[in-house]
Design a protein around this motif. Structure first.
Motif, mmCIF file in Angstrom:
data_model
loop_
_atom_site.group_PDB
_atom_site.id
_atom_site.type_symbol
_atom_site.label_atom_id
_atom_site.label_comp_id
_atom_site.label_asym_id
_atom_site.label_seq_id
_atom_site.Cartn_x
_atom_site.Cartn_y
_atom_site.Cartn_z
ATOM 1 N N ARG A 619 -3.989 0.000 8.298
ATOM 2 C CA ARG A 619 -2.808 0.122 9.555
ATOM 3 C C ARG A 619 -1.819 1.061 8.927
ATOM 4 O O ARG A 619 -0.996 1.679 9.663
ATOM 5 N N HIS A 620 -1.733 0.998 7.654
ATOM 6 C CA HIS A 620 -0.547 2.082 6.947
ATOM 7 C C HIS A 620 -1.052 3.460 7.136
ATOM 8 O O HIS A 620 -0.210 4.252 7.604
ATOM 9 N N LEU A 621 -2.264 3.779 7.159
ATOM 10 C CA LEU A 621 -2.722 5.230 7.673
ATOM 11 C C LEU A 621 -2.664 5.561 8.988
ATOM 12 O O LEU A 621 -2.070 6.676 9.349
ATOM 13 N N GLU A 622 -2.769 4.707 9.783
ATOM 14 C CA GLU A 622 -2.612 4.941 11.269
ATOM 15 C C GLU A 622 -1.152 5.161 11.600
ATOM 16 O O GLU A 622 -0.793 6.042 12.438
ATOM 17 N N ARG A 623 -0.142 4.276 10.980
ATOM 18 C CA ARG A 623 1.245 4.521 11.128
ATOM 19 C C ARG A 623 1.588 5.724 10.446
ATOM 20 O O ARG A 623 2.692 6.505 11.176
ATOM 21 N N VAL A 624 1.020 6.094 9.447
ATOM 22 C CA VAL A 624 1.382 7.682 8.949
ATOM 23 C C VAL A 624 0.962 8.471 9.712
ATOM 24 O O VAL A 624 1.724 9.806 10.179
#
Length: 779
Positions: A619-624
């Protein structure tokens, strides 16, 4: 763990396949960043403990329990950190989350010392520890379950006690070797001094204690992992050298006390034994009468005993050396008019060998004391830089050897015909020695010049014997010598300085990572389970060791069933993590946001924690991706477009998944229907077989009942016949008995009548008495 192995594999491949080295290094960097990102996703210390060790909280223990220790139980040690150290994952070890857990274990038991985390306090604590640590070690040996002993059994106190013990050992062996050596020499006397036994015992106990610690490390870690560490190799070499040195120092005087006189014909009478041989001091040699009088005066008897006298001179020389001060130490003693010859002749002097081994061992020993340098950031970085610089020096040294051999062969061949006219390049060995020392600035400009023989040039060895050949060789030699000095002192030396500067700059760029990695190696050495007391106290058995030995013997005896059962120790235990989220991505994100600050609920394994961290990372990568790689938010239209594309791709993927699921469900429904029909047919067959079986069972039950009734009737008839037979037997026996009673009563009545008649004669009386007696007996 898999990421660590993958990173190590990339490093090995980068060394093997040099053409893809940059690609493998980038992949290694990505894998290391992935492990760091997983640690960044941990939101509590319990999750960090679950990742590193599999145990989020330490179980509370009773303070008075026999096995209670404030740290490093079987599940509390961080196995992932040990693996990262072994595989050199420096960024992972230096991560703040990892360092926080290691620091908590380091200061466990003495948390108040955390606020005094300075190298200056450590240096101040060492002199105090030299006095207090022996007392605390003795207290632990006497009462290992006391509160004071629990403080001793903490990592920080173990580090302090080991440091003080090692420093005391260094001071002891240096003082013993430099200033107390005469006590070892006194063992050559028949009555050595008491201090000699005390010093020898303490030194050997210390060395045996250090060797015992190294053996325990080899047993616990294995030989491969043990010798993979540079410090362990250094410890092994150091202890081997010191042990050999002091053994020779101890054995030499004892063997001298057993020495034999020198035999001119065959040396020693016993093979391998030292012998005494007199030598003549400077001056006129004494005659035989003078020597005989000296022997008689030394022995104090009329019969000379050379062996006794020489052994006495050995003891006298040792005592005189002990009594000498520093000012007159080098004056030759009065008893030194002898020398010792060791058989066979190739055996070196043991005292010289002992001194050489001790000099090497003490260099390694004092250098080994640098293990405390990582406790300070500046000193730790300097130690890392020194270790890397040594490897760079070895690489440059290979180039120097190549250059040295090239110029040595060339110059030696040039000066070979003129070897009689030069002292520096006359042979291969002298040439390589001259060139080696010239690199350090110890050469002269006149080294390549040739010497004059009686003021005239001597023809060189050649077929032409041209007198100008020596001058040409000297001129060419000056040029070659100058080129060599330039290549070594200018090129190689500056190259070495550049390489060392580059290495030092690399260490400085990663200063924090390098220092924390070196400090973690030091800390985990003392966090590992082991003996809390340092050498030489570790070879003294404590009550705890005796109790463990007794329990170990009992568990292997026939009384083991009386002992309580020990549960199996597991390394990875259950971990408290949030409940497994289900539903769509938005639901999982909402659930995670709600449970971020809440207490952990539910008990799951370490794998569940890893799954949760991976979800957060995704989810952190998607947010980035939505916000941009640079971290700055883009425009609303761009964000909306990206969000729509993301949702559309997810919807299409979800539709494809649903369609595949529908097809799979239809096929499964057909299979279920087919199975239902088969099950109905099977149930029908089973019902028919059940009815048939029940009818068969009822007929068999009736037949069994009929047979049972017949058996009952047969048993009753047999019982009636037996009863009638018994009645007949009883009637017959009663009739016989009544008949016998009647006959006896009749005979008794007749006897009574006879007795009532007048008494007959004596013979008749005897006859009647006898008949009466027989009648009574019969009755």
């Amino acid at each position: 763990m898999a990421a660590f192995h993958l990173s190590g594999k990339f490093r090995r491949l980068s060394e093997i396949e040099g053409e893809y080295k940059q690609i493998y290094n980038q992949l290694d960097h990505q894998v290391q960043n992935f492990t760091l990102a997983l640690l960044d996703q941990c939101q509590s210390s319990d999750e960090v403990k679950a990742v590193l060790s599999g145990k989020p909280k330490q179980t509370e223990e009773k303070p008075d329990s026999a096995d209670s220790e404030p740290y490093n139980k079987g599940g509390d040690i961080l196995p992932l950190v040990f693996t990262a150290l072994r595989m050199e994952q420096k960024k992972f070890v230096a991560h703040p989350q990892c360092q926080a857990q290691i620091g908590e274990m380091w200061y466990s038991g003495v948390p108040f010392l955390r606020y005094l985390n300075r190298f200056g306090y450590l240096m101040l604590a060492i002199p105090i520890g030299l006095i207090c640590c022996p007392c605390l070690s003795l207290a632990y040996l006497v009462s290992p379950w006391s509160k004071v002993s629990r403080i001793v059994n903490t990592p920080l106190m173990k580090f302090l006690s080991y440091t003080c013990s090692y420093l005391s050992f260094l001071m002891l062996i240096v003082v013993a070797k430099l200033y107390l050596r005469h006590y070892f020499d006194s063992l050559a006397c028949d009555h050595p001094e008491t201090w000699a036994y005390l010093i020898v015992t303490v030194i050997f106990m210390w060395i045996v204690g250090l060797i015992f610690e190294e053996c325990k490390q080899i047993f616990s870690a294995g030989a491969k992992d043990y010798f993979a560490s540079f410090w362990n190799i250094m410890d092994s070499i150091m202890l081997s050298l010191l042990l050999a040195s002091f053994v020779l120092e101890l054995v030499t005087p004892i063997r001298l006390n057993q020495a034999e006189p020198y035999d001119e014909g065959g040396g020693a009478t016993t093979p391998g034994a030292p012998v005494f041989q007199n030598y003549q001091p400077p001056g006129p040699a004494p005659n035989s009468s003078t020597m005989l009088s000296m022997l008689l005066q030394a022995s104090g008897s009329s019969t000379p005993s050379p062996l006794t006298h020489i052994r006495g001179m050995v003891c006298q020389q040792a005592r005189e050396a002990a009594a000498k001060s520093e000012s007159n130490f080098c004056i030759h003693p009065t008893g030194g008019d002898f020398e010792v010859v060791w058989e066979p002749a190739w055996v070196p002097d043991p005292q010289l060998l002992s001194d050489v081994l001790f000099s090497l061992g003490i260099i390694f020993s004092i250098s080994r004391f640098s293990f405390i340098m990582p406790a300070n950031e500046a000193l730790g970085c300097m130690l890392v830089s020194f270790r890397r610089t040594v490897s760079d020096i070895v690489k440059v040294f290979g180039m120097f050897i190549l250059l040295l051999l090239a110029f040595t062969c060339g110059i030696a061949a040039l000066y070979a015909p003129n070897r009689c006219l030069t002292d520096h390049f006359g042979s291969f060995s002298s040439t390589i020695s001259t060139l080696t020392w010239s690199m350090f600035g110890m050469g002269s400009v006149s080294v390549p010049s040739l010497n004059d023989y009686e003021g005239e040039n001597v023809p060189v060895y050649s077929l032409t014997n041209h007198p100008g050949k020596s001058t040409g060789a000297s001129t060419v030699g000056h040029y070659l010598y100058g080129i060599y000095v330039f290549c070594t002192m200018v090129v190689l030396l500056n190259l070495l300085i550049a390489v060392m500067s580059n290495t030092f700059q690399e260490v400085q760029d990663e200063r924090d990572v390098e220092w924390k990695f070196a400090r973690t190696e030091l800390w985990l050495t003392f966090i590992e389970p082991g003996t809390p007391v340092p050498p030489p106290f570790n070879i003294v058995p404590s009550p705890r060791h005796v109790w463990k030995l007794i329990m170990w013997m009992c568990r292997r005896s026939k009384f083991r069933h009386l002992l309580p059962h020990e549960g199996k120790k597991v390394r990875y235990v259950a971990v408290q993590v949030p409940e497994k989220p289900t539903g769509s991505d938005m639901e999982m994100q909402d659930m995670e946001d709600k449970s971020t600050d809440s207490s952990l609920e539910g008990r799951y394994t370490r794998n569940d924690v890893m799954c949760l961290l991976i979800r957060r990372y995704v989810r952190h990568l998607e947010r980035v991706k939505i916000e941009g790689e640079d971290g700055e938010k883009t425009s609303n239209e761009e964000m909306l477009r990206r969000l729509i594309e993301r949702m559309s791709s997810k919807v299409e993927k979800r539709l494809d998944d649903l369609q595949s699921k529908v097809f799979r469900l239809e096929s499964e429904v057909g299979v279920v229907r087919k199975d239902g029909l088969q099950s109905q047919e099977l149930n029908k067959d089973h019902f028919e077989k059940f009815i048939e079986f029940s009818g068969r069972k009822s007929s068999e039950a009736e037949r069994y009942a009929f047979l049972l009734d017949e058996a009952k009737l047969q048993i009753l008839a047999r019982m009636d016949s037996e009863r009638i037979q018994m009645e007949r037997v009883l009637e017959h026996r009663v009739g016989n008995l009544s008949r016998r009673v009647d006959e006896s009563s009749a005979s008794l009545a007749q006897q009574v009548e006879r007795l009532a008649r007048p008494a007959p004669s004596t013979s008749m009386n005897k006859y009647y008495e006898r008949g009466m007696y027989e009648g009574l007996v019969f009755s």
